[in-house]
Design an enzyme around this catalytic site. Structure first.
Site, PDB file in Angstrom:
ATOM      1  N   GLY A  79      10.956   4.175   2.786  1.00 52.80           N
ATOM      2  CA  GLY A  79      11.521   3.014   2.113  1.00 52.80           C
ATOM      3  C   GLY A  79      10.523   1.886   1.949  1.00 52.80           C
ATOM      4  O   GLY A  79       9.311   2.099   1.851  1.00 52.80           O
TER       5      GLY A  79
ATOM      6  N   VAL B 217       2.664   9.625  -0.240  1.00 53.69           N
ATOM      7  CA  VAL B 217       2.453  10.120   1.107  1.00 53.69           C
ATOM      8  C   VAL B 217       3.788  10.604   1.682  1.00 53.69           C
ATOM      9  O   VAL B 217       4.855  10.281   1.155  1.00 53.69           O
ATOM     10  CB  VAL B 217       1.910   9.015   2.052  1.00 53.69           C
ATOM     11  CG1 VAL B 217       0.526   8.564   1.645  1.00 53.69           C
ATOM     12  CG2 VAL B 217       2.860   7.786   2.082  1.00 53.69           C
ATOM     13  N   ASN B 218       3.706  11.348   2.773  1.00 52.62           N
ATOM     14  CA  ASN B 218       4.889  11.620   3.580  1.00 52.62           C
ATOM     15  C   ASN B 218       5.207  10.360   4.376  1.00 52.62           C
ATOM     16  O   ASN B 218       4.483   9.367   4.319  1.00 52.62           O
ATOM     17  CB  ASN B 218       4.629  12.808   4.509  1.00 52.62           C
ATOM     18  CG  ASN B 218       5.889  13.588   4.835  1.00 52.62           C
ATOM     19  OD1 ASN B 218       6.968  13.011   4.970  1.00 52.62           O
ATOM     20  ND2 ASN B 218       5.763  14.898   4.979  1.00 52.62           N
TER      21      ASN B 218
ATOM     22  N   LYS C   3       1.055  18.175   0.281  1.00 53.31           N
ATOM     23  CA  LYS C   3       1.724  16.927   0.665  1.00 53.31           C
ATOM     24  C   LYS C   3       0.983  16.352   1.864  1.00 53.31           C
ATOM     25  O   LYS C   3       0.817  17.014   2.889  1.00 53.31           O
ATOM     26  CB  LYS C   3       3.187  17.220   1.021  1.00 53.31           C
ATOM     27  CG  LYS C   3       4.010  16.006   1.483  1.00 53.31           C
ATOM     28  CD  LYS C   3       4.435  15.153   0.312  1.00 53.31           C
ATOM     29  CE  LYS C   3       5.438  14.078   0.740  1.00 53.31           C
ATOM     30  NZ  LYS C   3       6.821  14.599   0.819  1.00 53.31           N
TER      31      LYS C   3
ATOM     32  N   ASN D 125       3.229  21.661   2.527  1.00 50.27           N
ATOM     33  CA  ASN D 125       3.476  20.463   3.331  1.00 50.27           C
ATOM     34  C   ASN D 125       2.550  20.452   4.551  1.00 50.27           C
ATOM     35  O   ASN D 125       2.784  21.169   5.520  1.00 50.27           O
ATOM     36  CB  ASN D 125       4.945  20.440   3.752  1.00 50.27           C
ATOM     37  CG  ASN D 125       5.325  19.174   4.492  1.00 50.27           C
ATOM     38  OD1 ASN D 125       4.480  18.344   4.812  1.00 50.27           O
ATOM     39  ND2 ASN D 125       6.609  19.016   4.762  1.00 50.27           N
TER      40      ASN D 125
ATOM     41  N   CYS E  80       4.329  17.052   7.954  1.00 44.28           N
ATOM     42  CA  CYS E  80       5.610  16.732   8.581  1.00 44.28           C
ATOM     43  C   CYS E  80       5.366  16.163   9.977  1.00 44.28           C
ATOM     44  O   CYS E  80       4.768  16.828  10.829  1.00 44.28           O
ATOM     45  CB  CYS E  80       6.510  17.952   8.681  1.00 44.28           C
ATOM     46  SG  CYS E  80       8.105  17.562   9.451  1.00 44.28           S
TER      47      CYS E  80
ATOM     48  N   GLY F  43       6.724   6.991  -1.889  1.00 41.86           N
ATOM     49  CA  GLY F  43       6.830   5.994  -0.833  1.00 41.86           C
ATOM     50  C   GLY F  43       7.290   4.643  -1.343  1.00 41.86           C
ATOM     51  O   GLY F  43       6.587   3.986  -2.111  1.00 41.86           O
TER      52      GLY F  43
END
Length: 311
Positions: free
Chosen positions: A220, A193-194, A165, A128, A131, A248
């Site tokens: 969302g 994507v994050n 990520k 990751n 974040c 996503g």
């Protein structure tokens, strides 16, 4: 017979849908709920070197168009998840899995990955680099020089399947620069994507979450156009051996179809999974297959990456 089977690296999956890291993956019990659903696989909560409680609550809120969160990487420590996926793999009766990890420094990341190298786990690892919700810790993948140095060091000792990520990128030149770096290394996949970092949602003159004065990652419906753009941009730029996972704004079969059309080999569900539960995988799979039948597609390969442009 319509099939949603897919492949990441040398791992085969009977479906293309799974959870996104952070949702239904904190505990073994939650992970087993996803395991028993129609999801192709699961990815664990991002495990850090030590157990983390995360940010103070409230740190997640559903919104009209999705969600906002500043969880702060709460997790049970990477060894909790490493031991779990290793034990599942030994039974020979479970799906291939993804182990999500990150260190809070390059040294911690090296410690974690060397521990995985020394373990029996031979599955996929998702590192990751994106974040947005750890106070004082920037999203690594926005710093291209640091990302390049990190990956260069990792692949001097890490030889098991590894993907990354990514945060969302917004500038064409950044797609070019990032892809040039990723193409240098034997990555199995990139995940696009994050959440879009540091959004702000207000209700009744007040922020919805406590950490960072209400700033948090947006998920969302808000992020689907950005996610699709990132998936397609990297699909066009990365070498074929680097598969793409699209994440996503996925809550319907149509959403999943669009991610695959843009180039995704697998599709992860986050906010909608949190809201609907693991039964969502059955519904979205059925909806995706219905679209494929209507369009005459038998497999994901029939339309993956075949996005048409205006003349």
């Amino acid at each position: 017979m319509v099939s949603t089977a897919t492949q990441i690296g040398h791992f085969s999956f009977d479906n293309c849908l799974m959870n996104a890291a952070g949702v239904y993956c904190m505990t073994k019990e939650e992970l087993m709920e996803v395991e028993k659903s129609q999801a192709a696989s699961f990815v664990t909560k991002t495990g850090t070197l030590e157990v983390r409680p995360g940010n103070p609550e409230p740190r997640y809120a559903d919104t009209r168009l999705g969600s906002i969160n500043s969880m702060g990487l709460p997790n049970n420590g990477f060894r909790y998840y490493l031991d779990f996926v290793s034990d599942l793999a030994k039974t020979g009766q479970h799906k291939p899995h993804f182990l999500s990890v990150v260190g809070l420094s390059p040294t911690e990341t090296e410690t974690i990955l060397k521990a995985i190298m020394a373990s029996d786990y031979e599955g996929l690892v998702e590192l990751n680099l994106s974040c947005p919700n750890v106070p004082g810790k920037p999203q690594i993948a926005y710093d291209f020089e640091t990302t390049d140095q990190l990956l260069e060091n990792i692949f001097t000792y890490y030889t098991k399947p590894l993907g990354i990520k990514l945060p969302p990128y917004f500038d064409i030149v950044h797609f070019d620069q990032a892809a040039a770096i990723f193409n240098k290394y034997p990555l199995s996949f990139v995940n696009c994507v994050n959440s879009i970092g540091n959004g702000l949602v207000i209700k009744d003159e007040q922020v919805l979450i406590k950490p960072k004065n209400g700033f948090g990652g947006i998920g969302g419906d808000y992020i689907k156009p950005t996610a699709l753009a990132n998936v397609h941009a990297f699909y066009k730029r990365l070498k074929p051996s680097i598969h793409i996972i699209g994440t996503g704004g996925v809550k319907t079969g149509r959403d999943a179809f669009e991610h695959i059309l843009c180039g995704a080999s697998m599709v992860q569900i986050g906010t909608a999974l949190h809201q609907e539960g693991p039964a969502i995988f059955e519904r979205v799979t059925k909806e995706l297959k219905t679209i494929m039948v209507e369009k005459g597609y038998q497999s994901l390969d029939d339309f993956r990456g075949n996005l048409r442009y205006k003349d």
